[in-house]
Design a protein around this motif. Structure first.
Motif, PDB file in Angstrom:
ATOM      1  N   TYR A   1       0.836  -1.200   0.000  1.00 45.32           N
ATOM      2  CA  TYR A   1       0.000   0.000   0.000  1.00 45.32           C
ATOM      3  C   TYR A   1       0.873   1.252   0.000  1.00 45.32           C
ATOM      4  O   TYR A   1       1.970   1.272   0.564  1.00 45.32           O
ATOM      5  CB  TYR A   1      -0.917   0.022   1.227  1.00 45.32           C
ATOM      6  N   PHE A   2       0.364   2.310  -0.622  1.00 45.43           N
ATOM      7  CA  PHE A   2       1.057   3.584  -0.596  1.00 45.43           C
ATOM      8  C   PHE A   2       0.963   4.214   0.799  1.00 45.43           C
ATOM      9  O   PHE A   2       0.093   3.856   1.595  1.00 45.43           O
ATOM     10  CB  PHE A   2       0.448   4.543  -1.618  1.00 45.43           C
ATOM     11  N   VAL A   3       1.842   5.164   1.075  1.00 43.72           N
ATOM     12  CA  VAL A   3       1.776   5.919   2.327  1.00 43.72           C
ATOM     13  C   VAL A   3       0.929   7.164   2.073  1.00 43.72           C
ATOM     14  O   VAL A   3       1.333   8.076   1.353  1.00 43.72           O
ATOM     15  CB  VAL A   3       3.179   6.307   2.834  1.00 43.72           C
ATOM     16  N   SER A   4      -0.258   7.190   2.666  1.00 44.16           N
ATOM     17  CA  SER A   4      -1.203   8.284   2.495  1.00 44.16           C
ATOM     18  C   SER A   4      -0.991   9.332   3.579  1.00 44.16           C
ATOM     19  O   SER A   4      -0.793   8.991   4.754  1.00 44.16           O
ATOM     20  CB  SER A   4      -2.635   7.742   2.560  1.00 44.16           C
ATOM     21  N   ILE A   5      -1.055  10.596   3.213  1.00 46.95           N
ATOM     22  CA  ILE A   5      -0.726  11.659   4.156  1.00 46.95           C
ATOM     23  C   ILE A   5      -1.955  12.471   4.559  1.00 46.95           C
ATOM     24  O   ILE A   5      -2.969  12.481   3.869  1.00 46.95           O
ATOM     25  CB  ILE A   5       0.333  12.611   3.577  1.00 46.95           C
ATOM     26  N   THR A   6      -1.835  13.142   5.707  1.00 44.93           N
ATOM     27  CA  THR A   6      -2.786  14.167   6.142  1.00 44.93           C
ATOM     28  C   THR A   6      -1.984  15.395   6.543  1.00 44.93           C
ATOM     29  O   THR A   6      -0.820  15.292   6.936  1.00 44.93           O
ATOM     30  CB  THR A   6      -3.625  13.701   7.344  1.00 44.93           C
ATOM     31  N   ALA A   7      -2.607  16.552   6.461  1.00 44.32           N
ATOM     32  CA  ALA A   7      -1.902  17.784   6.814  1.00 44.32           C
ATOM     33  C   ALA A   7      -1.500  17.800   8.282  1.00 44.32           C
ATOM     34  O   ALA A   7      -0.436  18.317   8.637  1.00 44.32           O
ATOM     35  CB  ALA A   7      -2.784  18.990   6.486  1.00 44.32           C
ATOM     36  N   LEU A   8      -2.342  17.242   9.140  1.00 42.41           N
ATOM     37  CA  LEU A   8      -1.975  17.083  10.548  1.00 42.41           C
ATOM     38  C   LEU A   8      -1.135  15.829  10.658  1.00 42.41           C
ATOM     39  O   LEU A   8      -1.535  14.750  10.210  1.00 42.41           O
ATOM     40  CB  LEU A   8      -3.231  16.969  11.410  1.00 42.41           C
ATOM     41  N   ASN A   9       0.037  15.956  11.253  1.00 41.29           N
ATOM     42  CA  ASN A   9       0.932  14.805  11.361  1.00 41.29           C
ATOM     43  C   ASN A   9       1.853  14.969  12.554  1.00 41.29           C
ATOM     44  O   ASN A   9       1.918  16.036  13.175  1.00 41.29           O
ATOM     45  CB  ASN A   9       1.737  14.627  10.066  1.00 41.29           C
ATOM     46  N   ASP A  10       2.563  13.912  12.854  1.00 36.26           N
ATOM     47  CA  ASP A  10       3.500  13.889  13.966  1.00 36.26           C
ATOM     48  C   ASP A  10       4.869  14.341  13.472  1.00 36.26           C
ATOM     49  O   ASP A  10       5.546  13.602  12.749  1.00 36.26           O
ATOM     50  CB  ASP A  10       3.573  12.469  14.537  1.00 36.26           C
ATOM     51  N   PRO A  11       5.319  15.549  13.824  1.00 39.00           N
ATOM     52  CA  PRO A  11       6.597  16.054  13.307  1.00 39.00           C
ATOM     53  C   PRO A  11       7.813  15.300  13.826  1.00 39.00           C
ATOM     54  O   PRO A  11       8.910  15.449  13.274  1.00 39.00           O
ATOM     55  CB  PRO A  11       6.604  17.513  13.780  1.00 39.00           C
ATOM     56  N   SER A  12       7.620  14.489  14.868  1.00 40.60           N
ATOM     57  CA  SER A  12       8.749  13.733  15.408  1.00 40.60           C
ATOM     58  C   SER A  12       9.030  12.471  14.605  1.00 40.60           C
ATOM     59  O   SER A  12      10.062  11.824  14.807  1.00 40.60           O
ATOM     60  CB  SER A  12       8.478  13.358  16.871  1.00 40.60           C
ATOM     61  N   ARG A  13       8.130  12.112  13.696  1.00 42.28           N
ATOM     62  CA  ARG A  13       8.306  10.922  12.870  1.00 42.28           C
ATOM     63  C   ARG A  13       8.700  11.297  11.450  1.00 42.28           C
ATOM     64  O   ARG A  13       8.405  12.392  10.975  1.00 42.28           O
ATOM     65  CB  ARG A  13       7.025  10.083  12.848  1.00 42.28           C
TER      66      ARG A  13
END
Length: 239
Positions: free
Chosen positions: A91-103
């Protein structure tokens, strides 16, 4: 119980948005006539063979601007990154605008999982309006037909479309059935009330467990009179 002062604020793409003032905190609410469901952020959202919970064409892959929806492969930037291990391999890695900046950006767990977390998507032009809220602000959704509600947050910024796009989990909460973005199964029919609390986000805004989201939403809603206010508010906005 405090008195709700509800005023017409604006209209966006055919939906009237009302401001709510109890004297303690500003909020806004609207009745969305149509519910749009997204799978973005879910680790099983998009697959090159269209096997995911979301339809691959929503990402505009392979011929469009898919980089807005999917993570590019660092070694092959012209194609999306595919997960290599676990149940979501391929599966592709799907993104959201809210995310964990430490990862890392390539980490699927950095994003808000639409299948697990109730969230609201704000259209980019609406998000640009002062007072519309920001990523991580809290949201309460209510469905007048099912009389079910969902506690969530603003989890993504989307395309210029009518208000009312929500995650699969938020749709599931409102219908009482597992909702899928691609098939449309489990998505409730009819209008949905969205109650948004701008400037309510916590630090850090993400990650946040569902129990913490619920507790924060309950606290904010209590200032308006609690859950019993939701049917009253939906009825008032429908008039």
């Amino acid at each position: 119980m405090s008195i709700l002062v509800v005023d017409r604020w604006m209209e966006y793409r055919g939906t009237v948005v009302h401001s709510i003032d109890t004297g303690a905190r500003q909020a806004y609410a609207y009745l969305s006539p149509n519910i749009i469901v997204t799978a973005d952020g879910a680790p099983d959202a998009y697959h090159p063979d269209n096997l995911g919970t979301g339809h691959i064409r929503k990402t505009h892959w392979p011929d469009g601007d898919w980089q807005r929806a999917l993570v590019a492969d660092p070694d092959h930037p012209r194609r999306p990154l595919q997960q290599t291990g676990g149940r979501n391999a391929g599966y592709f890695v799907s993104i959201t605008a809210l995310n964990d900046p430490s990862r890392s950006r390539t980490d699927p767990t950095a994003y808000v999982d639409a299948g697990r977390i109730p969230y609201l998507v704000l259209p980019a032009p609406f998000h640009a309006i002062d007072g519309s809220g920001d990523l991580g602000d809290f949201v309460v959704a209510y469905h007048p037909v099912t009389r079910r509600f969902s506690y969530g947050l603003i989890g993504d910024i989307g395309a210029d479309r009518p208000l009312g796009e929500i995650s699969m989990r938020m749709a599931s909460d409102l219908s009482g059935h597992r909702a899928e973005a691609k098939s449309g199964q489990g998505v409730p029919f009819g209008s949905m009330l969205c109650l948004v609390f701008p400037k309510s986000r916590m630090t850090p805004a993400w990650p946040m467990p569902p129990a913490a989201i619920r507790a924060r939403c309950e606290h904010l809603l209590k200032r308006l009179g609690g859950q019993m206010r939701l049917p009253q508010l939906a009825e008032a906005l429908a008039e």
